[in-house]
Design a protein around this motif. Sequence first.
Motif, PDB file in Angstrom:
ATOM      1  N   ILE A 154       0.861  -1.176   0.000  1.00  0.00           N
ATOM      2  CA  ILE A 154       0.000   0.000   0.000  1.00  0.00           C
ATOM      3  C   ILE A 154       0.897   1.226   0.000  1.00  0.00           C
ATOM      4  O   ILE A 154       1.652   1.457   0.943  1.00  0.00           O
ATOM      5  N   LEU A 155       0.806   2.039  -1.047  1.00  0.00           N
ATOM      6  CA  LEU A 155       1.759   3.131  -1.208  1.00  0.00           C
ATOM      7  C   LEU A 155       1.674   4.138  -0.061  1.00  0.00           C
ATOM      8  O   LEU A 155       2.688   4.544   0.494  1.00  0.00           O
ATOM      9  N   ARG A 156       0.470   4.536   0.289  1.00  0.00           N
ATOM     10  CA  ARG A 156       0.337   5.555   1.334  1.00  0.00           C
ATOM     11  C   ARG A 156       0.812   5.020   2.681  1.00  0.00           C
ATOM     12  O   ARG A 156       1.309   5.769   3.508  1.00  0.00           O
ATOM     13  N   ALA A 157       0.673   3.689   2.904  1.00  0.00           N
ATOM     14  CA  ALA A 157       1.134   3.118   4.161  1.00  0.00           C
ATOM     15  C   ALA A 157       2.654   3.175   4.254  1.00  0.00           C
ATOM     16  O   ALA A 157       3.216   3.363   5.336  1.00  0.00           O
ATOM     17  N   ASP A 158       3.329   2.998   3.112  1.00  0.00           N
ATOM     18  CA  ASP A 158       4.795   3.058   3.100  1.00  0.00           C
ATOM     19  C   ASP A 158       5.304   4.411   3.573  1.00  0.00           C
ATOM     20  O   ASP A 158       6.391   4.509   4.153  1.00  0.00           O
ATOM     21  N   TYR A 159       4.526   5.458   3.314  1.00  0.00           N
ATOM     22  CA  TYR A 159       4.954   6.818   3.668  1.00  0.00           C
ATOM     23  C   TYR A 159       4.164   7.391   4.842  1.00  0.00           C
ATOM     24  O   TYR A 159       4.267   8.577   5.134  1.00  0.00           O
ATOM     25  N   GLY A 160       3.366   6.539   5.504  1.00  0.00           N
ATOM     26  CA  GLY A 160       2.651   6.982   6.693  1.00  0.00           C
ATOM     27  C   GLY A 160       1.639   8.075   6.436  1.00  0.00           C
ATOM     28  O   GLY A 160       1.458   8.971   7.269  1.00  0.00           O
ATOM     29  N   MET A 161       0.981   8.028   5.283  1.00  0.00           N
ATOM     30  CA  MET A 161       0.009   9.058   4.930  1.00  0.00           C
ATOM     31  C   MET A 161      -1.407   8.571   5.223  1.00  0.00           C
ATOM     32  O   MET A 161      -1.998   7.826   4.443  1.00  0.00           O
TER      33      MET A 161
END
Length: 495
Positions: A154-161
Amino acid sequence: MSTVEEDLRKLLGRRRPGYKPVPDRQRQLGSAGTCKIPYGGDLPDSSPCMDIYSLLHFNDDTGEPSINMARVIEGLFEVHSGRQVRVFLDPAANVCDDVMHASPYTWYKLQLKNQYRATLKRTISDYDAPLNTAHWWPPLDVLTAPLAGGQMSILRADYGMATLEGTVYKMLTQNELKAPAFFSTVPLSSGLLKKSPERYKQAVEEINNYFCSYLTEANHYNDSAWAELYFRYNNQTELEISSTDDKATQILNFTERRVGKKIPHRDEVEQYYKWTCASAPLIYCTVTNWTLDADEAYWGIAPEPPGLYDSRWKCADDLTIGVDLISDYALKKAGLNSIDDVNAGNAPQVKFADHFIHCFEKSDGVQQFIGGKDISLYWRDKYDEEGKPTTDKDYQLFTTVKGDGITHLWSLDIYPDSSIIDLRYSIADGLFIPNHPHGDDFLPPQLPLANKLELQDAAGNRYSLTADNTGFVLISERLNSRRWKILRDDYQLIS
């Protein structure tokens, strides 16, 4: 359930904890499919609920019914909606709480809501990005892209968004789409692409078709979806570089090409270049018409013929290939540990955050797309025509890249749903009434009120169930259109 276990249960009956012994109820002899032998579907009248052994299902290997009683039919899918259903022929029947209420498959309820004009407030990360030709993949997709052998995540999870609105995007205008909700029809699970490429493709196409109905050229959708971040400096407002630095060559060539003119040059005279903006951070980010090839963009399959990245297809493919990741993420966002914890009260919160399908407004790189700030490029020769060294006062403006680049966004609610839907027969109405455990908002419109059901098992074998004045007629295509009559007084299968 094994065939051996079924055979033993049919011959010997079953003792259930908490229940009285299975009665040897007298049956009418002489009809095919009836006998005096007790069986697992024969619960005492005082039993408050039906356990898993009381529900009729069809053996995966043989297609034979598991018991000779059809008060409730388990394990089939309604053909038009694709949903796993539990069919209650006996309106008064109830299943026990420990009987599975969640399917091993997942479906989506998708809701396109609003269209936005927006600007980007930041890049995917806030780290310094020194001058280079660095391509920036924006945090707009559900999953990462399969670049350089990376892991699917999950892209947003990788960046804590946790959210994108207000963090990544600054919304300028909003228009309601008035799009109806879409309910996917293909049962999704991990490994579907390998098990059935045809069904995987069907799943992606039906979701993509929903997006394409509203994300159109008339609504400003285009294939401009890639941004080039040349540099980012968090704590400065200007950057100076010499023409002898190789890193300056490509960015200057691109800038000249997009502006449509050349920086004046004198033979063999070194030059200095300076980018400036009004306030930190100093960012130079433009949009290009270059984009990803299909084999770099999608984890699953590409549209035919294989072409370039399309954010609508990317979203559909991500939802299909990443269904387990997405379901787990939605549960976590709702503060739940398991699909079994979902109920009518918290189901609306089991949603994949705030997602947006995106594209950039066409610009051919003549606009700045991050931060809403203009950035100016100046140049000077190291020495003037008399051979004297120049200073900052000698810089000349070459161009100003306006900070008015627009991003077009379409907000999308994503609800993964693994509920088994009840179809309960109403004697008064003469119809099967669908009921979703989380409420009508999650009920697919493809499940109409009807007196006839078209069903299939997980392998695609078809069944039909029709109500009449005395009961029901059940037909199995797998068993050469074998028919059973089911009378409403005792719900026995009569061949």
